[in-house]
Design a protein around this motif. Structure first.
Motif, PDB file in Angstrom:
ATOM      1  N   TRP A  58       0.823  -1.222   0.000  1.00  0.00           N
ATOM      2  CA  TRP A  58       0.000   0.000   0.000  1.00  0.00           C
ATOM      3  C   TRP A  58       0.850   1.263   0.000  1.00  0.00           C
ATOM      4  CZ3 TRP A  58      -0.622   4.103   3.415  1.00  0.00           C
ATOM      5  CH2 TRP A  58      -1.706   4.939   3.165  1.00  0.00           C
ATOM      6  N   LEU A 266      -8.853   1.360   2.934  1.00  0.00           N
ATOM      7  CA  LEU A 266      -7.706   1.931   2.215  1.00  0.00           C
ATOM      8  C   LEU A 266      -7.436   1.254   0.878  1.00  0.00           C
ATOM      9  CD1 LEU A 266      -5.176   2.286   5.175  1.00  0.00           C
ATOM     10  CD2 LEU A 266      -6.476   4.126   4.089  1.00  0.00           C
ATOM     11  N   MET A 280      -6.416   9.762  -1.981  1.00  0.00           N
ATOM     12  CA  MET A 280      -5.720   9.089  -0.879  1.00  0.00           C
ATOM     13  C   MET A 280      -4.210   9.257  -0.986  1.00  0.00           C
ATOM     14  SD  MET A 280      -5.810   4.974  -0.024  1.00  0.00           S
ATOM     15  CE  MET A 280      -4.959   4.545  -1.568  1.00  0.00           C
TER      16      MET A 280
END
Length: 399
Positions: A58, A266, A280
């Protein structure tokens, strides 16, 4: 608007942000070549992943948006050094074509260590940056307000195109793959895999170009605007993701634990990057950019060094990672490893059936190799950064 930029000046904050992202990027590519799970499943597959592996992947989501946005910033700053928009368009067009050429040649060799037609042609980050530069070569001729409105509209609304499937275009499906939907098509027997469709990346780059006007302001006001914009984008992500109605093809939902619910929250879509994915990543990136703007870095700081030679670093780190994987595979499997030595791993499009069931290493090995790669590349990149800083050869702007 009064400029505070000198014709030959570089903005350290942009170099620092880009350099930090370059370091993070190497972690993901090391994982592709070395981690045991990379052969079999995505680290963002919530049915099989675990938090540390998820966040290893991520955190690298910030890389492509920052590359693309800062490329737009760089184009604007290049224009401020006594050039015309016609000169900028010519530079963007030639540099964009050059990057696409590198993707099809130098990077194809880096992925597979050969040019065999049995391996797909991957259109990844360098293709995306090159294609966006070619498009920006035309878009920079638009008035700034119109280009800014176009950029925001495409970023905000492109998810309305998600229901359109490439297959509905029949023999022209590949065109839609290039524009908006990742996928594969065949050209003269070669499989072309589009990992990075150009929409909305073109708008991300043109948004960076328009945002460059902020850097003409005096530093204190500039930092306030950058910080406020970053905070606004980050808050917009949290609010829109919580509402769960628009902005990403996949809605989030409560999971088996709080931490996995957070992971789902997320886990936004990257291919192509959804509105929420871009909010984001670009929001926090702008906050970091504002914070970097308050500091003075040594020219030998690794993030400054890497940030000044991003293309050189990008190519070098891929070859080094693949070479280390090549050596590790040969040491581990010996002569029986020959079929997989000249192949990219499945995470990079290689054939999964060629790889042993136990191929790969634990995550701590990935981190160790990543650190080794970054440390090893520092002297080479510092040498090349010094060359770029002391020479004015035209070809250096293409490296």
């Amino acid at each position: 608007m009064t400029t505070t930029l000198k014709p030959s000046s570089r903005l350290q904050s942009i170099d620092a942000l880009r350099g930090a992202i370059m370091i993070i990027m190497a972690l993901d590519h090391t994982r592709d070549f070395f981690h045991i799970s990379a052969t079999y499943f995505s680290p963002t597959d919530l049915t099989r992943t675990y938090p540390f592996l998820f966040f290893t992947r991520w955190i690298t989501h910030f890389c492509a948006p920052v590359f693309t946005f800062t490329a737009g910033l760089g184009a604007f700053l290049w224009l401020q050094r006594g050039r015309t928009k016609t000169q900028l368009s010519r530079f963007l067009l030639t540099r964009g074509i050059w990057l696409i050429f590198l993707e099809l040649t130098v990077m194809r060799l880096a992925y597979n260590f050969n040019f065999a037609s049995r391996f797909p042609v991957l259109l990844l980050v360098m293709w995306e940056l090159g294609g966006c530069m070619v498009a920006l070569a035309l878009l920079v001729q638009l008035p700034y307000p119109l280009l800014a409105a176009f950029s925001i509209a495409v970023i905000a609304l492109h998810n309305l195109l998600d229901p359109i499937n490439a297959a509905s275009f029949g023999s022209y499906a590949g065109v839609w793959n290039v524009i908006h939907q990742p996928g594969a098509f065949i050209v003269h027997g070669l499989v072309i895999v589009v990992g990075y469709p150009l929409v909305p990346w073109i708008a991300v780059m043109s948004a960076g170009f328009c945002f460059g006007r902020v850097f003409l302001l005096e530093p204190a006001r500039r930092q306030k605007i950058i910080l406020a914009t970053g905070c606004a984008l980050t808050i917009a992500f949290i609010v829109l993701r919580a509402i769960n109605l628009y902005g990403d093809p996949e809605k989030w939902s409560p999971q088996r634990s709080i931490i996995f619910t957070l992971l789902f929250f997320l886990n936004c879509t990257k291919y192509p990057p959804s509105l929420l994915y871009l909010l984001m990543t670009l929001g926090p990136a702008l906050i970091v950019l504002a914070l970097f703007g308050r500091h003075r870095f040594s020219t030998n700081n690794p993030i400054i060094v890497f940030g000044r030679v991003p293309l050189f670093y990008f190519i070098a780190h891929f070859y080094l990672i693949h070479l280390l994987s090549f050596l590790a595979t040969w040491i581990r499997y010996g002569a029986q490893s020959y079929p997989i030595l000249f192949s990219s791993p499945p995470a990079m499009g290689g054939p999964e059936k060629l790889f042993p069931a136990d191929f790969g290493y634990p995550l701590w090995v990935v981190y160790a190799v990543w650190i080794f790669v970054v440390v090893s590349l520092y002297p080479l990149c510092r040498w090349f950064a010094n060359i770029k800083a002391t020479r004015t050869d035209w070809w250096l702007s293409y490296l």
